[in-house]
Design a protein around this motif. Structure first.
Motif, short mmCIF file in Angstrom:
data_model
loop_
_atom_site.label_atom_id
_atom_site.label_comp_id
_atom_site.label_asym_id
_atom_site.label_seq_id
_atom_site.Cartn_x
_atom_site.Cartn_y
_atom_site.Cartn_z
N MET A 289 3.78 8.11 -36.23
CA MET A 289 4.15 8.64 -37.54
C MET A 289 5.61 9.10 -37.54
SD MET A 289 2.95 8.75 -40.45
CE MET A 289 3.54 9.36 -42.02
N MET A 290 6.05 9.65 -36.42
CA MET A 290 7.44 10.13 -36.34
C MET A 290 8.42 8.96 -36.46
SD MET A 290 6.69 13.05 -33.50
CE MET A 290 8.18 13.99 -33.32
N LEU A 291 8.06 7.83 -35.89
CA LEU A 291 8.90 6.63 -36.05
C LEU A 291 8.93 6.21 -37.52
CD1 LEU A 291 7.94 4.20 -33.12
CD2 LEU A 291 10.11 5.39 -33.43
N HIS A 292 7.73 6.18 -38.11
CA HIS A 292 7.58 5.78 -39.51
C HIS A 292 8.47 6.65 -40.40
CE1 HIS A 292 5.50 4.16 -43.01
NE2 HIS A 292 5.27 5.39 -43.43
N LYS A 344 0.70 -8.37 -42.02
CA LYS A 344 -0.36 -7.65 -42.72
C LYS A 344 -0.27 -6.14 -42.44
CE LYS A 344 -4.15 -10.28 -42.42
NZ LYS A 344 -5.42 -10.70 -41.78
N ILE A 345 -0.07 -5.82 -41.16
CA ILE A 345 0.00 -4.41 -40.74
C ILE A 345 1.20 -3.70 -41.37
CG2 ILE A 345 0.54 -2.99 -38.69
CD1 ILE A 345 -1.29 -5.14 -37.17
N PHE A 346 2.34 -4.37 -41.42
CA PHE A 346 3.54 -3.76 -42.01
C PHE A 346 3.31 -3.47 -43.50
CE2 PHE A 346 6.23 -6.24 -38.69
CZ PHE A 346 5.90 -5.31 -37.72
N GLU A 347 2.62 -4.39 -44.16
CA GLU A 347 2.33 -4.19 -45.58
C GLU A 347 1.41 -2.99 -45.80
OE1 GLU A 347 0.75 -7.45 -48.16
OE2 GLU A 347 2.56 -8.42 -47.33
N ASP A 350 3.30 0.22 -45.26
CA ASP A 350 4.17 0.53 -46.41
C ASP A 350 3.36 1.07 -47.58
OD1 ASP A 350 6.38 -0.29 -45.03
OD2 ASP A 350 6.53 -2.26 -45.98
N GLN A 351 2.26 0.34 -47.87
CA GLN A 351 1.46 0.70 -49.05
C GLN A 351 0.81 2.08 -48.90
OE1 GLN A 351 -1.29 -2.50 -49.39
NE2 GLN A 351 0.20 -3.87 -50.36
N LYS A 352 0.27 2.35 -47.71
CA LYS A 352 -0.49 3.60 -47.51
C LYS A 352 0.37 4.73 -46.95
CE LYS A 352 -5.05 1.59 -46.81
NZ LYS A 352 -6.18 1.46 -45.88
N ASN A 353 1.62 4.41 -46.64
CA ASN A 353 2.52 5.38 -46.03
C ASN A 353 1.93 5.96 -44.75
OD1 ASN A 353 4.87 6.82 -45.81
ND2 ASN A 353 4.18 8.53 -47.08
N ILE A 354 1.43 5.07 -43.91
CA ILE A 354 0.90 5.47 -42.60
C ILE A 354 1.67 4.72 -41.51
CG2 ILE A 354 -1.42 6.03 -43.44
CD1 ILE A 354 -2.38 3.30 -42.42
N SER A 355 1.52 5.17 -40.28
CA SER A 355 2.24 4.49 -39.20
C SER A 355 1.68 3.09 -39.00
CB SER A 355 2.12 5.29 -37.90
OG SER A 355 0.80 5.22 -37.43
N THR A 356 2.50 2.23 -38.42
CA THR A 356 2.03 0.86 -38.17
C THR A 356 0.89 0.87 -37.15
OG1 THR A 356 3.81 0.64 -36.54
CG2 THR A 356 4.20 -0.29 -38.73
N ASP A 362 -6.80 0.59 -37.96
CA ASP A 362 -7.73 0.46 -39.10
C ASP A 362 -8.14 -1.00 -39.27
OD1 ASP A 362 -7.41 3.12 -39.51
OD2 ASP A 362 -6.22 2.96 -41.35
N LEU A 363 -7.14 -1.88 -39.17
CA LEU A 363 -7.43 -3.31 -39.35
C LEU A 363 -8.36 -3.82 -38.25
CD1 LEU A 363 -6.65 -5.68 -41.22
CD2 LEU A 363 -4.76 -6.19 -39.66
N ALA A 364 -8.11 -3.42 -37.02
CA ALA A 364 -8.96 -3.86 -35.90
C ALA A 364 -10.40 -3.35 -36.10
CB ALA A 364 -8.40 -3.35 -34.58
N GLU A 365 -10.52 -2.08 -36.53
CA GLU A 365 -11.86 -1.52 -36.72
C GLU A 365 -12.62 -2.25 -37.82
OE1 GLU A 365 -11.16 2.69 -37.13
OE2 GLU A 365 -10.60 2.87 -35.01
#
Ligand code: NAD
Length: 382
Positions: A289-292, A344-347, A350-356, A362-365
């Motif tokens: 998150m700090m990077l984000h 997909k992950i970058f999108e 960006d959309q959810k304002n969460i870290s990559t 989330d996507l893997a789960e």
């Protein structure tokens, strides 16, 4: 030993509450093995087998305590579940550790004993090489189990896949391209400046691909011979291992150690993208998150470095179905999934304002925790 994680059950006896270990994270199976004859002390952890048997390397390391070894194997096997799911493989997450000094305590008999233990798990865990173990050690393992991959091409079956590093490096190259495209809006790496940390099997091959694509390289390694080689072959600029974090560049590509994104390094980065092969680059989740928040785009390591796993997956498939032949072409085509996943992950990030990294988890789960998945599903790699 982390005493706050221990229960005192007798005057001198302390036990760790395993199910409460934060790294436990609902592991399906954890086995402890010892073989006094060969001195083997090993732990095999299988995190999740919804998609297939747990595949992951065997690390040999002089752990300071059994607790440290357990935490390491749990974290590593969990990571394999996420890596395999996103790479589109019918594999789960597993990993093993051997407690011992790889320089002084290795014998073929020790690895043969390890092979017997792997065999006891009936194919739920497939072993491979990792830090402190080699393809030769896997040959010893293979005397007692067929649940082993990453065998050397000449000694293994016709289907052995050999050194995965060039494949991993090509996946990282594709990941850097996807990251640069997303953050810098550039479709070519011509003139893009990449700072590469670590010029080992993956880092050096990556430099070759980047150089060919016209990127400008700044490199660092603790081994002088490696930096000289990169200087000669690719015209790379050289900085010290301490300076590499602060290089003003477009991309920082960590290809040496884990934990390099931490409280100490965060404010030194002068790049837009971090994308490299090293496992567990974030020292703690919060650093994602700090990077984000700093506007630095990180390609999550378990997405971008999946090439090695994809490579041994094809070896495994060909071990099971001997009518198939391992070809690097098949593997290289599969690597395109790294580009697809990262975009997909970058999108999502960006959309959810969460870290990559959170977006990737989330996507893997959403893949391996699908309610429709059961143990009876096609365990194609078993
Ligand atoms: P390697 O051991 O061949 O190379 C690591 C390099 O990093 C060495 O040249 C070493 O001298 C250098 N190094 C160590 N400490 C350094 C420091 N402080 N600063 C600069 N350089 C330093 O390892 P590898 O196989 O190239 O793997 C690199 C990373 O990628 C590791 O983290 C590994 O876990 C990960 N990885 C590798 C693969 C693979 O297929 N080999 C697959 C997935 C992930």
């Amino acid at each position: 030993m982390r005493r706050n994680n221990l229960n005192r059950i007798g005057k001198d006896t302390l036990i760790m509450p395993y199910f409460e270990n934060t790294s436990f994270d609902n592991h399906e199976h954890v086995s402890f093995f010892s073989d006094p004859e060969t001195g083997l002390k090993a732990i095999i952890a299988i995190h999740n087998t919804n998609l297939g048997p747990g595949l992951g390397g065997c690390r040999m390391w002089s752990y300071a305590s059994d607790d440290e070894a357990l935490t390491d194997v749990l974290r590593l096997s969990r990571g394999m579940t996420y890596k395999a799911a996103l790479a589109g493989l019918k594999l789960g997450g597993g990993k093993s550790v051997i407690i011992g000094d790889a320089r002084t305590q290795k014998t073929p008999e020790l690895f043969e004993a390890m092979g017997r233990f792997v065999e006891k798990l009936g194919g739920d865990y497939i072993i491979a090489e990792d830090v402190g173990t080699s393809v030769e050690d896997m040959v010893s393992v293979s005397k007692h189990t067929s649940a082993v991959v990453g065998l050397p091409t000449k000694e293994g079956s016709d289907h052995a896949s050999g050194d995965p590093s060039p494949v991993t490096a090509w996946g990282v190259f594709l990941g850097i391209k996807a990251s640069v495209s997303h953050r810098l809006k550039k479709e070519s790496l011509e003139g893009v400046h990449v700072a590469v940390q670590g010029l080992g099997s993956v880092g050096m091959a990556l430099c070759g691909y980047l150089h060919k694509a016209g990127a400008h390289l700044t490199v660092a390694d603790i081994f002088e011979g490696n930096v000289e080689k990169a200087q000669q072959l690719f015209g790379a600029d050289v900085v010290s291992p301490q300076e590499i974090y602060g290089v003003e560049a477009d991309v920082f590509a960590p290809c040496a150690l884990g934990g390099v994104i931490n409280d100490e390094t965060l404010d030194r980065f002068k790049v837009s993208v971090i994308a490299g092969a090293a496992n567990n680059q974030l020292l703690e989740d919060k650093h994602g998150m700090m990077l984000h928040q700093r506007g630095i785009l990180q390609a999550p390591d378990f997405v971008i470095n999946a090439g090695g796993l994809i490579n041994v997956y094809y070896e495994r498939m060909n071990q099971i179905d001997t009518s198939r032949t391992y070809t690097r072409d098949d593997v290289m085509k599969h690597l395109d999934i790294i580009d697809v996943n990262l975009r997909k992950i970058f999108e999502i990030s960006d959309q959810k304002n969460i870290s990559t990294s959170d977006a990737a988890e989330d996507l893997a789960e959403s893949i391996f925790l699908q309610p429709s998945l059961t143990q009876e599903d096609d365990h194609a790699a078993a």
